[in-house]
Design a protein around this motif. Structure first.
Motif, PDB file in Angstrom:
ATOM      1  N   SER A  19       0.783  -1.259   0.000  1.00  0.00           N
ATOM      2  CA  SER A  19       0.000   0.000   0.000  1.00  0.00           C
ATOM      3  C   SER A  19       0.805   1.295   0.000  1.00  0.00           C
ATOM      4  O   SER A  19       0.230   2.367   0.169  1.00  0.00           O
ATOM      5  N   LYS A  22       3.480   1.220  -4.799  1.00  0.00           N
ATOM      6  CA  LYS A  22       4.419   0.642  -5.776  1.00  0.00           C
ATOM      7  C   LYS A  22       3.755   0.480  -7.150  1.00  0.00           C
ATOM      8  O   LYS A  22       4.285   0.934  -8.161  1.00  0.00           O
ATOM      9  N   SER A  24       1.105   1.911  -8.205  1.00  0.00           N
ATOM     10  CA  SER A  24       0.682   3.224  -8.711  1.00  0.00           C
ATOM     11  C   SER A  24       1.850   3.966  -9.364  1.00  0.00           C
ATOM     12  O   SER A  24       1.663   4.672 -10.352  1.00  0.00           O
ATOM     13  N   ASP A 127       1.850  14.276  -2.112  1.00  0.00           N
ATOM     14  CA  ASP A 127       0.668  15.127  -2.374  1.00  0.00           C
ATOM     15  C   ASP A 127      -0.229  15.235  -1.143  1.00  0.00           C
ATOM     16  O   ASP A 127      -0.926  16.220  -0.949  1.00  0.00           O
ATOM     17  N   ALA A 174       2.728   9.412  -6.920  1.00  0.00           N
ATOM     18  CA  ALA A 174       2.148   8.702  -8.071  1.00  0.00           C
ATOM     19  C   ALA A 174       0.853   9.392  -8.474  1.00  0.00           C
ATOM     20  O   ALA A 174       0.448   9.353  -9.628  1.00  0.00           O
TER      21      ALA A 174
HETATM   22  P1  GDP Z   1       1.163  -1.059  -3.467  1.00  0.00           P
HETATM   23  O1  GDP Z   1       0.456  -2.082  -2.627  1.00  0.00           O
HETATM   24  O2  GDP Z   1       2.449  -0.617  -2.819  1.00  0.00           O
HETATM   25  O3  GDP Z   1       1.362  -1.480  -4.894  1.00  0.00           O
HETATM   26  O4  GDP Z   1       0.234   0.251  -3.452  1.00  0.00           O
HETATM   27  P2  GDP Z   1      -0.870   0.715  -4.525  1.00  0.00           P
HETATM   28  O5  GDP Z   1      -0.218   1.269  -5.735  1.00  0.00           O
HETATM   29  O6  GDP Z   1      -1.864  -0.383  -4.710  1.00  0.00           O
HETATM   30  O7  GDP Z   1      -1.529   1.938  -3.729  1.00  0.00           O
HETATM   31  C1  GDP Z   1      -2.155   1.766  -2.466  1.00  0.00           C
HETATM   32  C2  GDP Z   1      -3.155   2.903  -2.249  1.00  0.00           C
HETATM   33  O8  GDP Z   1      -2.478   4.155  -2.153  1.00  0.00           O
HETATM   34  C3  GDP Z   1      -4.165   3.055  -3.393  1.00  0.00           C
HETATM   35  O9  GDP Z   1      -5.422   3.437  -2.853  1.00  0.00           O
HETATM   36  C4  GDP Z   1      -3.580   4.185  -4.237  1.00  0.00           C
HETATM   37  O10 GDP Z   1      -4.594   4.880  -4.947  1.00  0.00           O
HETATM   38  C5  GDP Z   1      -2.945   5.050  -3.149  1.00  0.00           C
HETATM   39  N1  GDP Z   1      -1.783   5.809  -3.639  1.00  0.00           N
HETATM   40  C6  GDP Z   1      -0.701   5.330  -4.298  1.00  0.00           C
HETATM   41  N2  GDP Z   1       0.170   6.305  -4.584  1.00  0.00           N
HETATM   42  C7  GDP Z   1      -0.355   7.446  -4.088  1.00  0.00           C
HETATM   43  C8  GDP Z   1       0.070   8.813  -4.074  1.00  0.00           C
HETATM   44  O11 GDP Z   1       1.139   9.219  -4.573  1.00  0.00           O
HETATM   45  N3  GDP Z   1      -0.768   9.713  -3.449  1.00  0.00           N
HETATM   46  C9  GDP Z   1      -1.956   9.333  -2.881  1.00  0.00           C
HETATM   47  N4  GDP Z   1      -2.696  10.300  -2.321  1.00  0.00           N
HETATM   48  N5  GDP Z   1      -2.385   8.068  -2.880  1.00  0.00           N
HETATM   49  C10 GDP Z   1      -1.597   7.133  -3.483  1.00  0.00           C
END
Ligand code: GDP
Length: 199
Positions: A19, A22, A24, A127, A174
């Motif tokens: 979460s 990554k 994103s 952000d 992201a």
């Molecule tokens: P992963 O598990 O590391 O791959 O994380 P995800 O890419 O699935 O993102 C987890 C959550 O964080 C999702 O709800 C995304 O929309 C949110 N998220 C990811 N990057 C950002 C960011 O730069 N800013 C914000 N505000 N939310 C983000």
């Protein structure tokens, strides 16, 4: 030379807690978009993009792999690291635990990846703690109502850690796209300079 689209193919990997963003970051890099509610069960596994590095007069094809959910079980196999020349170690600037855990992700990389792999520490989701005028709030601040969240890791602390560990460092989003290409470009530039120096 006519017909050459890229000079090098560089394998990148992305690690860090679940979460932190990554998938994103990968979607932002390759698709220039952001999904507010990505389906966690359908992790993006792979993305590729051409990146121009004018200082080195090279175009690289970046092939980036994402853990696609396996990080939650700490089930990342050794093969994930094999052949990687770049690694993004991602934490969420509003989640201190994800920053503390970078140490163990880094230990994993050091144990499994090539010793010359270029690592960049990426503080994602800046952000969420930007001031309303758009300038980044780099100090920790109390929780603010609405979408903004308290920053739990200062830029200074992360930068110090990165320096001590020999990592590149950038804060990114992201969501807004801020510094996402820069994270990959800075890493690619470092990798190409190692190639040029024969490291
Ligand atoms: P992963 O598990 O590391 O791959 O994380 P995800 O890419 O699935 O993102 C987890 C959550 O964080 C999702 O709800 C995304 O929309 C949110 N998220 C990811 N990057 C950002 C960011 O730069 N800013 C914000 N505000 N939310 C983000």
């Amino acid at each position: 030379m006519a017909g050459i689209q890229w000079h090098y193919v560089l394998k990148f990997i992305i690690t860090g807690d679940a979460s932190v963003g990554k998938s994103s970051l990968l979607v932002r890099l390759t698709d220039q978009r952001f999904l507010a509610n990505p389906d966690p069960t359908i992790g993006v596994e792979f993305g590729s993009k051409l990146i121009n590095i004018p200082e080195e007069e090279k175009v690289v094809k970046l092939q980036c792999w994402d853990t696609a959910g396996t990080e939650s079980f700490r089930a990342i196999g050794r093969s994930y690291y094999r052949g990687a020349v770049g690694c993004l170690l991602v934490y969420d600037v509003t989640n201190r635990k994800s920053f503390v855990n970078i140490k163990s992700w880094l230990a994993d990389v050091r144990e499994n990846a090539d010793p010359h792999v270029t690592c960049i520490l990426v503080g994602n989701k800046v952000d969420l703690c930007s001031d309303s005028d758009g300038t980044s709030n780099t100090a920790t601040s109390p929780i603010v109502a609405g979408f903004r969240r308290a920053r739990e890791v200062t830029s200074e602390e992360a930068e110090r850690f990165a320096k001590e560990e020999g990592l590149l460092f950038v804060e990114a989003s992201a969501k807004s796209g801020q510094n996402v290409e820069k994270a990959f470009e800075d890493s690619a530039r470092d990798i190409l300079s190692k190639v040029r120096r024969g490291v």
